[in-house]
Design a protein around this motif. Structure first.
Motif, PDB file in Angstrom:
ATOM      1  N   GLU A 163       1.710  21.065  15.563  1.00 15.96           N
ATOM      2  CA  GLU A 163       0.703  21.781  14.777  1.00 15.96           C
ATOM      3  C   GLU A 163       1.320  22.998  14.097  1.00 15.96           C
ATOM      4  O   GLU A 163       1.916  23.866  14.737  1.00 15.96           O
ATOM      5  CB  GLU A 163      -0.459  22.220  15.666  1.00 15.96           C
ATOM      6  N   SER A 173      -9.911  19.034  11.767  1.00 15.13           N
ATOM      7  CA  SER A 173      -9.154  17.797  11.603  1.00 15.13           C
ATOM      8  C   SER A 173      -9.615  17.004  10.385  1.00 15.13           C
ATOM      9  O   SER A 173     -10.791  17.016  10.009  1.00 15.13           O
ATOM     10  CB  SER A 173      -9.288  16.918  12.848  1.00 15.13           C
ATOM     11  N   GLY A 213      -5.451  18.324   8.607  1.00 19.01           N
ATOM     12  CA  GLY A 213      -6.107  19.545   9.051  1.00 19.01           C
ATOM     13  C   GLY A 213      -6.938  20.271   8.017  1.00 19.01           C
ATOM     14  O   GLY A 213      -7.100  21.487   8.090  1.00 19.01           O
ATOM     15  N   THR A 220      -4.809  23.252   9.342  1.00 19.55           N
ATOM     16  CA  THR A 220      -3.987  23.193  10.562  1.00 19.55           C
ATOM     17  C   THR A 220      -3.412  21.787  10.704  1.00 19.55           C
ATOM     18  O   THR A 220      -3.887  20.997  11.519  1.00 19.55           O
ATOM     19  CB  THR A 220      -4.818  23.542  11.802  1.00 19.55           C
ATOM     20  N   ALA A 248      -1.114  18.605  11.758  1.00 22.12           N
ATOM     21  CA  ALA A 248      -0.475  18.226  13.016  1.00 22.12           C
ATOM     22  C   ALA A 248      -0.380  16.708  13.051  1.00 22.12           C
ATOM     23  O   ALA A 248      -0.902  16.007  12.176  1.00 22.12           O
ATOM     24  CB  ALA A 248      -1.271  18.737  14.210  1.00 22.12           C
ATOM     25  N   ASN A 253     -11.114  18.584  17.151  1.00 21.11           N
ATOM     26  CA  ASN A 253     -10.769  19.743  16.337  1.00 21.11           C
ATOM     27  C   ASN A 253     -11.634  19.740  15.080  1.00 21.11           C
ATOM     28  O   ASN A 253     -11.620  18.792  14.288  1.00 21.11           O
ATOM     29  CB  ASN A 253      -9.285  19.692  15.965  1.00 21.11           C
ATOM     30  N   ARG A 261      -2.501  16.823  20.230  1.00 25.53           N
ATOM     31  CA  ARG A 261      -2.004  17.235  18.922  1.00 25.53           C
ATOM     32  C   ARG A 261      -0.630  17.859  19.110  1.00 25.53           C
ATOM     33  O   ARG A 261      -0.458  18.733  19.966  1.00 25.53           O
ATOM     34  CB  ARG A 261      -2.951  18.226  18.241  1.00 25.53           C
TER      35      ARG A 261
END
Length: 233
Positions: A51, A4, A24, A33, A35, A1, A48
């Protein structure tokens, strides 16, 4: 991601699984984001979970104010504004039964059963519904736990180490305005002490208007927990 930003982690020796707090913010504070990343050591697979759930997001009223000054970050457009960071501190109890976590910019410690967090067959909505509020904390960068269920918190705003006791009461255990300049990670050592890294992050240029005000030494400190803590926690 691509968004991340992996932070603290908890090792589940019972299930051979690692739970990583992903706040995130890899693409910046806007549109983060958060998670929890679940890594299965036997297979190397990762997923993940939670989230964007309320339990991993920052709380709007949990400002980071250190020495009377709110911490701000310089955005891509050059303007400074207070960041809001989601899930970061995370730990697991000695029995590998409960995983505890919270947002850096948050005043809540949440908990979820490790069985549920590690279960790939549990629907996302059901996993979120099984997360429970455990108790209060300060704005923090790290947590750990002892064998009696006391959770230690790096209370960044107050240059302190806090503790959420097993009874549900939160209090400051240690405060030192000179030494605890942004206490970060916590880890129990084999000597019975809990060690804490201190990084002065609020004095770094990225969070201090572009001016680096950090001053060596950068310390690792230790304190005695209220009950025995398992080394590596």
């Amino acid at each position: 991601n691509a968004r991340s930003s992996l932070q603290d982690l908890a090792i589940d020796t019972k299930r051979e699984t690692i739970y990583i707090a992903d706040c995130g913010i890899g693409g910046g504070f806007d549109g983060a984001t958060p998670a929890i990343v679940v890594v299965y050591l036997k297979t190397g697979m990762a997923r993940r979970v939670l989230e964007g759930a309320a339990c991993v997001r920052p709380e709007p009223d949990a400002a980071m104010v250190i020495d009377g000054k709110e911490v701000v970050a310089i955005g891509p457009d050059g303007t400074a504004k207070p960041p809001r960071v989601g899930v970061n501190p995370i730990t697991i109890d000695d029995r590998c039964e409960w995983v505890y976590f919270g947002a850096m910019h948050g005043r809540t410690i949440w908990k979820v059963k490790a069985d549920d967090l590690a279960n790939p067959g549990l629907p996302a909505e059901e996993l979120e519904a099984r997360v429970e509020r455990h108790g209060p904390k300060g704005v923090s960068d790290g947590i750990t736990i002892d064998s009696a269920g006391n959770i230690y918190v790096t209370d960044v705003n107050d240059h302190a180490i806090g503790v959420l006791e097993a009874s549900g009461t939160y209090r400051q255990l240690i405060r030192d305005d000179a030494l605890l300049q942004w206490p970060d990670g916590l880890c129990a050592g084999p000597d019975g002490n809990v060690y804490v890294t201190v990084n002065q992050l609020h004095r770094h240029a990225a969070l201090n208007g572009g001016a680096d005000a950090t001053t060596p030494p950068y310390r690792i400190l230790r304190f005695t927990p209220l009950a025995k803590a398992t080394p590596g926690r």
